[in-house]
Design an enzyme around this catalytic site. Structure first.
Site, PDB file in Angstrom:
ATOM      1  N   GLU A 307       0.837  -1.213   0.000  1.00  0.00           N
ATOM      2  CA  GLU A 307       0.000   0.000   0.000  1.00  0.00           C
ATOM      3  C   GLU A 307       0.870   1.260   0.000  1.00  0.00           C
ATOM      4  O   GLU A 307       0.556   2.242  -0.679  1.00  0.00           O
ATOM      5  CB  GLU A 307      -0.922  -0.007   1.221  1.00  0.00           C
ATOM      6  N   ASP A 393       3.698  -3.917  -5.931  1.00  0.00           N
ATOM      7  CA  ASP A 393       4.259  -5.221  -5.550  1.00  0.00           C
ATOM      8  C   ASP A 393       5.781  -5.200  -5.656  1.00  0.00           C
ATOM      9  O   ASP A 393       6.494  -5.711  -4.783  1.00  0.00           O
ATOM     10  CB  ASP A 393       3.696  -6.322  -6.448  1.00  0.00           C
TER      11      ASP A 393
END
Length: 468
Positions: A307, A393
C-alpha cells in the site's frame, strides 16, 4: 490557452448536428445500453465454465487444499449467477424507464413537488434536486430486495455475512440520510456551475474541473472523519508487534503517518483488507480486524508495504490527474447537448421543457449516450490500475534495498503468503478468463501476482549474487 479554446470551439461546431438533426436518441441509447449489458453477460458466460475446474492453477496447488478450492469455486459460481441475473434485470428496468418516458414523468413530478411548496419551474436547481430524489426512490426500491438477497442469502451461504437485519435497515437509512445531507448541496453546486457553461469556454471548463477536484479533496477529508464512523468503528491500533512494525516502516519511508487505525470490518463481513487515506501531509492507515486476525504481523506489514508503494509512486495523484482529463473531455462535449431542444424531445420531454433544457436532465441523458465509450475507458483505466499494482508489488520486493534493511529481504515472500491467505479467506476466484479480467478487474489475478513476485525476487537475488 487560445489554441485549446479554438479546438473546443471546433469540437462544438462538429457537434452542432445535435441541435439540428432529427435523431432518435432514445433508440440509440437503448441499443448502446443493451449492447454493454449483453457484452457483460457474454463475459460472465466466458468466465462461468472456469468455476467447474477441479484443481487450482499450478502455481497455487501447494497453497489451496481441495476443500478451500471447492468453496472458492462454488462462491464464484453463485456470484456469477447473481451478477448475470441482476445485470439483466437492472438493464430491463432502465430500458423500461426510458421506453415509457419515466424521466420526463419524474421531471414533471418534481415540478409538482416544488410547486406544492410555492416554487415555480423558474427555480431549476430546486426542481433538479426534487428530480434527483424522485429518480433515486424509483430506482432504489427494486434494488433493495436484490441487496438483501446478496447479503442474507448469497454471502450468508458462504459464511461471509455478519450483518443483522436491523443493521441492514440502519445502514440503508444512514446512506439515504447522508446522500440527502451531503449529496444534495454538492449536486446543487455542481448544477450551478455546470449550467453556467454557456459556451465551450476553456476557462469555464478548467474552472469547473478545479471545482470537481476540490470536491474530491473535500470528500477525502469528510468521508473518514464524518461518514465512515457512522458505519464502522475506527479504533487506534493496539500496542504490539504489528503497530511497532507499521510505525517503523512508515518512519523509514518518511510516510506522513498521523493515525493508525483498526476497523471493525467483521461487524458486517469476514472479508479483509487494508488501505490508507488522507492529505499529502497527513495520512491515516486503516487495517481490518479480520486481516489482523487471519494474518501474522510480518504478513500484514508486507500488505502495508504494498500500500505504501502506491503512495511512494504517487499512484492516487496520478489517477486523480487521469480522472480530471477524463472529466474535461466529457465536459468539452457537453455544451452541444445542453443547448439542444431536439435532444430532450427525443426522450419524451415536452416542448416547453425542451426549449430550455434543464442541466441535470441534459447531463443524465448525455451520460447515457456515452455508455459504450465509458465501457472502453473503464478497460483502459483497469489496465492502468493493474500497472500500478505491479509497481506497488515490486516496491515491496525491493524495499530492503531502498531502506538498506536486510531484515526485510523476504518482504516479497511475505506478501505472497499474505495474498494467498487473503484469497483463501475471501474465497477469491482463482481461474479467471483474460477478457473478463480486463473488463472487470483493477488488480492482476493472484496467479499473475505470485508469478511476478517470484520474478521480482529472482531478479533481485541474481543481481545481489553478481555484486558478490
Amino acid at each position: 490557452m487560445d489554441l485549446l479554446h479554438s479546438q473546443l470551439a471546433a469540437l462544438q461546431q462538429k457537434l452542432s448536428f445535435v441541435a439540428t438533426d432529427p435523431i432518435d436518441w432514445k433508440f440509440y441509447v437503448q441499443v448502446f445500453s443493451w449492447s454493454v449489458t449483453l457484452f457483460e453477460s457474454y463475459l460472465l458466460l466466458r468466465q462461468y465454465p472456469l468455476y467447474s475446474k477441479t484443481s487450482p492453477p499450478e502455481v497455487l496447488v501447494d497453497h489451496f487444499d481441495a476443500e478451500a478450492f471447492t468453496k472458492s469455486q462454488n462462491y464464484g459460481k453463485d456470484k456469477a449467477k447473481f451478477s448475470l441475473i441482476t445485470g439483466l434485470f437492472k438493464q430491463a428496468l432502465d430500458s423500461a424507464m426510458l421506453h415509457y418516458g419515466l424521466y420526463a414523468f419524474a421531471w414533471d413530478m418534481a415540478g409538482g413537488l416544488i410547486a406544492y411548496f410555492g416554487y415555480s419551474s423558474e427555480y431549476e436547481i430546486s426542481q433538479s434536486l426534487a428530480f434527483a430524489i424522485v429518480l433515486f426512490v424509483i430506482s432504489s426500491i427494486p434494488s433493495i430486495p436484490l441487496s438483501a438477497y446478496q447479503t442474507f442469502v448469497l454471502e450468508e451461504k458462504h459464511g461471509f455475512n455478519k450483518t443483522t437485519p436491523a443493521l441492514f435497515v440502519t445502514d440503508l437509512l444512514k446512506s439515504w440520510a447522508i446522500g440527502f445531507v451531503i449529496g444534495m448541496p454538492f449536486l446543487a453546486a455542481f448544477l450551478y456551475v455546470l449550467g453556467g457553461l454557456e459556451t465551450a469556454s476553456s476557462h469555464g471548463l478548467w474552472l469547473f474541473c478545479s471545482i470537481i477536484s476540490s470536491m474530491q479533496i473535500i470528500m477525502v477529508i469528510i468521508y473518514p472523519t464524518v461518514i465512515q464512523p457512522l458505519f464502522n468503528k475506527l479504533s487506534p491500533l493496539q500496542e504490539g508487534e504489528l503497530r511497532t512494525r507499521t510505525e517503523s516502516l512508515a518512519t523509514k519511508l518518511k510516510f506522513p503517518l498521523k493515525h493508525l487505525y483498526e476497523i471493525d470490518g467483521s461487524k458486517r463481513s469476514s472479508h479483509s483488507n487494508a488501505y490508507f487515506f488522507g492529505l499529502p501531509w497527513s495520512k491515516h492507515i486503516v487495517i481490518f480486524d479480520t486481516l489482523i486476525k487471519e494474518s501474522k504481523p510480518e504478513e500484514v506489514e508486507a500488505v502495508l508495504a504494498h500500500e505504501l508503494g502506491h503512495w511512494y509512486h504517487m499512484h492516487p495523484t496520478k489517477l486523480l490527474c487521469v480522472s480530471q482529463v477524463h472529466i474535461f473531455t466529457i465536459l468539452a462535449m457537453f455544451p452541444a447537448f445542453l443547448h439542444a431542444p431536439q435532444f430532450l424531445r427525443a426522450f419524451d420531454f415536452s416542448a416547453a421543457v425542451s426549449a430550455r433544457p434543464p442541466t441535470i436532465v441534459a447531463f443524465l441523458l448525455f451520460q447515457m449516450i456515452l455508455s459504450p465509450l465509458e465501457a472502453v475507458i473503464g478497460i483502459a483505466l483497469n489496465s492502468l490500475s493493474r500497472q500500478f499494482e505491479w509497481e506497488a508489488d515490486r516496491f515491496a520486493c525491493e524495499i530492503q534495498d531502498r531502506l538498506s534493511a536486510p531484515e526485510m529481504k523476504d518482504m516479497g515472500e511475505r506478501l505472497s503468503r499474505a495474498l494467498i491467505t487473503l484469497h483463501v479467506k475471501n474465497l477469491s476466484t482463482l481461474w479467471v478468463d483474460w477478457l473478463y479480467s480486463a473488463y472487470h478487474h483493477s488488480h492482476p489475478t493472484l496467479t499473475e501476482r505470485l508469478k511476478a513476485l517470484q520474478a521480482f525476487q529472482s531478479k533481485r537475488d541474481s543481481a545481489a549474487k553478481k555484486e558478490l
